[in-house]
Write an enzyme that holds these catalytic residues in place. Structure first.
Site, PDB file in Angstrom:
ATOM      1  CD  GLU A   1      -8.724   3.323   7.373  1.00  0.00           C
ATOM      2  OE1 GLU A   1      -9.505   3.878   6.591  1.00  0.00           O
ATOM      3  OE2 GLU A   1      -7.698   2.747   6.982  1.00  0.00           O
TER       4      GLU A   1
ATOM      5  CG  ASP B   1      -1.680   5.375   0.756  1.00  0.00           C
ATOM      6  OD1 ASP B   1      -1.389   5.167   1.940  1.00  0.00           O
ATOM      7  OD2 ASP B   1      -2.301   4.562   0.064  1.00  0.00           O
TER       8      ASP B   1
HETATM    9  O1  LIG Z   1      -6.304   1.233  -1.743  1.00  0.00           O
HETATM   10  C1  LIG Z   1      -5.710   2.436  -1.409  1.00  0.00           C
HETATM   11  C2  LIG Z   1      -4.471   2.254  -0.561  1.00  0.00           C
HETATM   12  O2  LIG Z   1      -4.800   1.445   0.580  1.00  0.00           O
HETATM   13  C3  LIG Z   1      -3.742   1.096   1.445  1.00  0.00           C
HETATM   14  O3  LIG Z   1      -3.388   2.207   2.259  1.00  0.00           O
HETATM   15  C4  LIG Z   1      -4.046   2.406   3.481  1.00  0.00           C
HETATM   16  O4  LIG Z   1      -4.306   1.209   4.218  1.00  0.00           O
HETATM   17  C5  LIG Z   1      -3.163   0.418   4.584  1.00  0.00           C
HETATM   18  C6  LIG Z   1      -3.683  -0.733   5.414  1.00  0.00           C
HETATM   19  O5  LIG Z   1      -4.166  -0.315   6.646  1.00  0.00           O
HETATM   20  C7  LIG Z   1      -2.146   1.255   5.375  1.00  0.00           C
HETATM   21  O6  LIG Z   1      -0.968   0.515   5.526  1.00  0.00           O
HETATM   22  C8  LIG Z   1      -1.838   2.556   4.632  1.00  0.00           C
HETATM   23  O7  LIG Z   1      -1.053   3.339   5.500  1.00  0.00           O
HETATM   24  C9  LIG Z   1      -3.153   3.276   4.333  1.00  0.00           C
HETATM   25  O8  LIG Z   1      -2.915   4.515   3.715  1.00  0.00           O
HETATM   26  C10 LIG Z   1      -2.516   0.583   0.720  1.00  0.00           C
HETATM   27  O9  LIG Z   1      -1.433   0.436   1.621  1.00  0.00           O
HETATM   28  C11 LIG Z   1      -2.109   1.521  -0.399  1.00  0.00           C
HETATM   29  O10 LIG Z   1      -0.980   1.058  -1.081  1.00  0.00           O
HETATM   30  C12 LIG Z   1      -3.300   1.621  -1.345  1.00  0.00           C
HETATM   31  O11 LIG Z   1      -2.963   2.353  -2.479  1.00  0.00           O
END
Ligand SMILES: OC[C@H]1O[C@H](O[C@H]2O[C@H](CO)[C@@H](O)[C@H](O)[C@H]2O)[C@H](O)[C@@H](O)[C@@H]1O
Length: 583
Positions: A507, A309
């Site tokens: 990240e 995302d």
């Molecule tokens: O708050 C925005 C989004 O944050 C997360 O996504 C991102 O971080 C996660 C943790 O590292 C990772 O799993 C994901 O691939 C990243 O894009 C969360 O998972 C999203 O649902 C949220 O909307």
């Protein structure tokens, strides 16, 4: 799509967790606070603990709104939040993993002194990323958005102070290489208890994430654990849960493509993402009707379920192409290569565990399921012309010939006919050469399109580098293994460069800059960072004996070659000029 699949597992009551949802997942209170833009990061609000029960908080909110004629100012809303919510992080106590060791064996596999010290530093970061919940979370879960779990977890870091489903695959592998098997086992048991309660694993450890998942890697995590510990009994014990999770995906995510049953990402809850509420309302303004807005929210949540995302990978514009913006998200209409490859892997692992259990008929059942998925992957995703697997567009009924590392996911999960390895290797390497994927100093980018979204060019993501490197290694030909090692070494060196300049692990990184970190998207780049550390620890174990940094006597590949060419050319030019002058 129903919320749960209907197979047999006994789900525990989780009413208390659901009660907190009226504050954290939907409703007027969430809308009013998130739209007031009190915090730079929208996630901050939904992570704060309640001071009173959800019912009391709602009653306080109604009184507050009535007193302000339903139009409170931003300052008044801020005051309401301060009066009714605690600070961030109230759900945790400081925790140092009990199985942490100062000098895990992987450090002995590293020759270069600077990389060795880095390995020691990375191992120490596990202590900063550990989180243990206070007892009150278990007794009063309705005061919190956190999903209660019995064992401490390792979190990604930065704004991500709870577990994330797919991140945990690389975190758990890193823990296993760091000899922290007890912590890894605790996280696995948490996931198993969550499947028993919710029927599946939410995107992350918060109630507001509980209506979507992430790429289903629990089976692969358990397989990693069993490979390290040889605890085959645990494999057998996990079968009920793994089978249930597999069926959940099959029952709730199946779509039809080219006459085959395949899976696609897709959330099932109405409204914007609670943790990015204002952002979603903003993008939804491009749509007129409530129904269109709901469709847009569903696409955003489906993209979040994919873990990517956001990305142009999920855009389909009017011409059936991937250019556009978030309003062109059509995630639910794109059949993703890696999801089907991972589900194939799940079926194979479940079959293997059933063999361990001595249950041959169940093993055969899952081998057949795996064979069916493989057939679908070959028919829907393999694209002879491109020479690789591609996502499939259900709206325009065509393959999407755009680069994403996941186009090579079947190599990672070994979702192809192993007898075709030579042919696939030639084809995939030609694809890599044609797209010049090897030319980027900071790693292979996630897409080749610069959109400003975080899962687009030039960002490079650790799990995707891992997928490519491991996939090429699995393919097993001389050429694919050579490229795998080259990319593995480059990833280690580039991450080290970033670390030595900033003392941080990021990240995401930057394809265009050796040692550069990534950016873009809806939040600032985060440091910590769980999956980045996990991948590097595994790679230090694997490649540590063969990498020497330039300062310690090694060469730095491309750069060194470039300087030798410049040096030789300069020398030749000077020789010619001097020669002419002498004549
Ligand atoms: O708050 C925005 C989004 O944050 C997360 O996504 C991102 O971080 C996660 C943790 O590292 C990772 O799993 C994901 O691939 C990243 O894009 C969360 O998972 C999203 O649902 C949220 O909307």
């Amino acid at each position: 799509r129903s919320f749960y699949s209907d197979n047999s597992i006994q789900k525990r009551d989780y009413q208390n967790e659901i009660e907190a949802c009226q504050i954290y997942c939907y409703g007027e209170l969430l809308h009013t606070v998130q739209m007031a833009h009190l915090f730079a990061d929208s996630k901050t609000f939904v992570d704060r603990k309640l001071k009173n029960t959800p019912a009391e908080t709602i009653a306080n909110f109604q009184t507050f709104m009535a007193a302000k004629n339903n139009s409170p100012t931003q300052d008044e809303i801020r005051e309401f939040v301060e009066n009714n919510f605690d600070d961030l992080g109230k759900e945790f106590v400081p925790w140092e993993p009990t199985d942490w060791v100062e000098h895990p064996a992987f450090i002995d596999n590293i020759n270069d002194p600077d990389l060795k010290q880095w390995g020691v530093d990375l191992n120490a970061i596990w202590k900063d990323l550990g989180r243990k919940m206070i007892d009150d979370v278990h007794t009063n879960p309705h005061f919190y958005s956190i999903i209660p779990v019995d064992n401490p977890v390792i979190v990604p870091g930065g704004r991500f102070i709870e577990f994330y489903y797919w991140d945990s695959y690389w975190i758990i592998r890193g823990l296993l290489y760091s000899q922290m098997t007890h912590t890894a086992r605790g996280m696995l048991e948490n996931f198993m208890s969550i499947v028993r309660r919710f029927g599946f694993i939410p995107n992350g450890g918060r109630i507001y994430y509980a209506q979507r998942s992430q790429p289903p890697l629990l089976a692969a995590m358990i397989k990693s654990y069993v490979e390290f510990t040889k605890d085959t009994q645990f494999a057998v014990q996990s079968l009920e849960v793994l089978e249930h999770e597999f069926e959940y995906w099959m029952n709730n995510h199946t779509v039809q493509a080219k006459g085959y049953n395949v899976c696609a990402y897709g959330g099932i809850s109405p409204g914007p993402r609670p943790e990015s509420y204002r952002e979603d309302i903003e993008t939804s303004k491009a749509f007129v009707t409530d129904a269109e807005k709901e469709e847009h929210y569903a696409e955003l949540k489906a993209a979040a379920e994919s873990g990517m995302d956001f990305s142009s990978r999920w855009f389909i514009n009017d011409k059936g192409e991937q250019t556009g913006d978030l309003t062109h998200l059509k995630t639910r209409s794109i059949v993703p290569v890696e999801l089907n490859a991972i589900l194939h892997w799940n079926a194979k692992i479940i079959a293997e565990f059933y063999r361990l259990a001595g249950n041959n008929s169940k093993a055969e059942e899952y081998e057949n399921k795996a064979a069916k998925i493989l057939e679908a992957i070959e028919a829907v995703h393999w694209n002879e012309e491109a020479g690789v697997w591609l996502d499939y567009d259900l709206i325009n009924n065509k393959s999407r010939n755009y680069f994403v590392p996941t186009n090579l996911a079947p190599l990672w999960t070994m979702s192809y006919n192993l007898n075709d390895s030579e042919k696939i290797s030639k084809s995939v390497l030609k694809y890599i050469e044609k797209l010049e994927l090897d030319k980027y100093p900071g790693g292979v980018p996630n897409t080749l399109y610069r959109t400003g979204e975080q899962w687009d060019f030039p960002n490079v993501w650790p799990p995707m580098q891992y997928l490519l490197i491991k996939g090429l290694e699995n393919l097993g030909t001389t050429e694919s293994k050579e490229l795998s090692v080259k990319w593995g070494h480059r990833w280690v060196k580039s991450n080290f460069q970033a670390y030595s300049e900033t003392r941080a692990m990021f990240e995401k990184y930057d394809a265009e800059r050796f040692g550069g970190h990534g950016g873009g998207g809806e939040y600032d780049v985060q440091k910590g960072f769980g999956w980045s550390n996990g991948v590097i620890i595994e790679f230090l174990d694997k490649y540590g004996r063969n990498i020497t940094l330039p300062g310690n006597g090694g060469n730095d590949g491309g750069k060194l070659k470039m300087w030798s060419v410049i040096g030789i050319t300069a020398f030749a030019v000077i020789a010619v000029v001097v020669g002419r002058l002498l004549i």
